[in-house]
Scaffold this motif. Structure first.
Motif, PDB file in Angstrom:
ATOM      1  N   LEU A 195      -6.373  -0.638  16.307  1.00 28.70           N
ATOM      2  CA  LEU A 195      -6.422  -1.204  14.948  1.00 28.70           C
ATOM      3  C   LEU A 195      -7.330  -2.431  14.902  1.00 28.70           C
ATOM      4  O   LEU A 195      -8.111  -2.612  13.962  1.00 28.70           O
ATOM      5  CB  LEU A 195      -5.010  -1.573  14.504  1.00 28.70           C
ATOM      6  N   GLU A 196      -7.231  -3.223  15.963  1.00 28.95           N
ATOM      7  CA  GLU A 196      -8.047  -4.433  16.040  1.00 28.95           C
ATOM      8  C   GLU A 196      -9.535  -4.085  16.090  1.00 28.95           C
ATOM      9  O   GLU A 196     -10.369  -4.755  15.493  1.00 28.95           O
ATOM     10  CB  GLU A 196      -7.641  -5.199  17.305  1.00 28.95           C
ATOM     11  N   HIS A 197      -9.842  -3.003  16.817  1.00 27.91           N
ATOM     12  CA  HIS A 197     -11.246  -2.657  17.014  1.00 27.91           C
ATOM     13  C   HIS A 197     -11.843  -1.873  15.845  1.00 27.91           C
ATOM     14  O   HIS A 197     -12.989  -2.092  15.463  1.00 27.91           O
ATOM     15  CB  HIS A 197     -11.404  -1.843  18.299  1.00 27.91           C
ATOM     16  N   PHE A 198     -11.098  -0.942  15.287  1.00 28.17           N
ATOM     17  CA  PHE A 198     -11.649  -0.071  14.252  1.00 28.17           C
ATOM     18  C   PHE A 198     -11.138  -0.381  12.847  1.00 28.17           C
ATOM     19  O   PHE A 198     -11.722   0.074  11.865  1.00 28.17           O
ATOM     20  CB  PHE A 198     -11.352   1.398  14.571  1.00 28.17           C
ATOM     21  N   GLY A 199     -10.012  -1.112  12.758  1.00 28.80           N
ATOM     22  CA  GLY A 199      -9.462  -1.392  11.435  1.00 28.80           C
ATOM     23  C   GLY A 199      -8.741  -0.184  10.860  1.00 28.80           C
ATOM     24  O   GLY A 199      -8.807   0.905  11.420  1.00 28.80           O
ATOM     25  N   PRO A 200      -8.067  -0.370   9.719  1.00 22.90           N
ATOM     26  CA  PRO A 200      -7.311   0.727   9.094  1.00 22.90           C
ATOM     27  C   PRO A 200      -8.235   1.882   8.699  1.00 22.90           C
ATOM     28  O   PRO A 200      -9.335   1.661   8.203  1.00 22.90           O
ATOM     29  CB  PRO A 200      -6.703   0.070   7.851  1.00 22.90           C
ATOM     30  N   GLN A 201      -7.800   3.099   8.948  1.00 25.72           N
ATOM     31  CA  GLN A 201      -8.624   4.288   8.665  1.00 25.72           C
ATOM     32  C   GLN A 201      -8.346   4.880   7.282  1.00 25.72           C
ATOM     33  O   GLN A 201      -9.118   5.689   6.781  1.00 25.72           O
ATOM     34  CB  GLN A 201      -8.358   5.351   9.743  1.00 25.72           C
ATOM     35  N   ASN A 202      -7.215   4.487   6.706  1.00 23.63           N
ATOM     36  CA  ASN A 202      -6.858   4.958   5.355  1.00 23.63           C
ATOM     37  C   ASN A 202      -6.891   6.474   5.196  1.00 23.63           C
ATOM     38  O   ASN A 202      -7.488   6.995   4.268  1.00 23.63           O
ATOM     39  CB  ASN A 202      -7.773   4.308   4.311  1.00 23.63           C
TER      40      ASN A 202
END
Length: 226
Positions: free
Chosen positions: A25-32
DNA sequence: CACCAGGCAAGTA
DNA sequence: TACTTGCATGGT
């Protein structure tokens, strides 16, 4: 769901899984996820993406939308041969046309023309019903349960096998249910968490080589070095 | 050119 | 039960 207010985790396995989740999550962020305009489109996309690149699925969904066929009635009135041609870019178009027809027949026979009756069905076993449809296997069924019906079900796919095996959290013979239990026995049954975790696994898994031991290029290892 | 992509069912031994 | 094979397009 807030990433800085962790769920209560009671096992070491649970802590390892949550650590992987936080790193992703830290690296790619929320994928929604799921990237779809409505539940029916989500379900159609779930069948179309079987062993298929999502970019190709988008082309198939686009032609269904442009033709005005992305509804229960629209798909139902479409002959399998015509449906197959419309979804050509997604590959396996003949068999996928039949699978979509099978799913449509199941939905309309069991729930009539109101999709919400299926999505909100809390009385019977939705998973068993979906699995009884020819062309709906465990991953497609669970994807529909999680991303369309918003049930707390963890979806397992090839990337999940690859990542867990690479990090010695599963052996190469592990089956679908076995890996699913690994997540569901050690994490809180939370649909938003399962949603984001699976999406991040797919995003992250693309960067792992298919057949090679864990190395410094594997995302989770590389990020820990940073 | 080979290989891969958000699987599944049917056939074989 | 446990492998193997067919299904098919489009991108790297």
């Amino acid at each position: 769901m807030k990433s800085n207010s962790p769920y209560p985790i009671h096992t070491e396995t649970g802590r390892r899984l949550m650590e992987m989740f936080e790193l992703m999550l830290e690296h790619f962020g929320p994928q929604n996820w799921w990237p779809a305009d409505g539940e029916l489109e989500m379900m159609v996309g779930a069948v179309l993406t079987q062993n298929t690149n999502w970019k190709n699925v988008e082309k198939a969904l686009r032609s269904l939308k442009d033709g005005g066929y992305l509804s229960l009635e629209g798909l139902d009135g479409l002959p399998a041969e015509e449906l197959a041609q419309l979804i050509r870019p997604a590959g396996y178009y003949n068999i996928k046309a039949k699978r979509l027809k099978n799913l449509l027949r199941f939905l309309m026979d069991q729930y009539g023309s109101d999709l919400s009756l299926f999505l909100q069905d809390a009385t019977r076993s939705l998973r068993e019903g979906l699995l009884s449809v020819k062309g709906i296997g465990p991953e497609t069924a669970d994807s529909i349960l999680l991303y369309a019906a918003h049930r707390p079900v963890f979806v397992i796919d090839a990337y999940t096998y690859r990542i867990l095996y690479r990090h010695d959290m599963a052996d190469d013979q592990a089956g679908y249910e076995e890996l699913q239990d690994l997540f569901m026995d050690h994490l809180p049954e939370d649909a938003p968490l399962f949603n984001e975790f699976h999406a991040l696994i797919v995003k992250t898994g693309k960067h792992y080589c298919k057949k090679r031991p864990l190395c410094a290029k594997c995302p989770l290892e590389a990020w820990r070095m940073e």
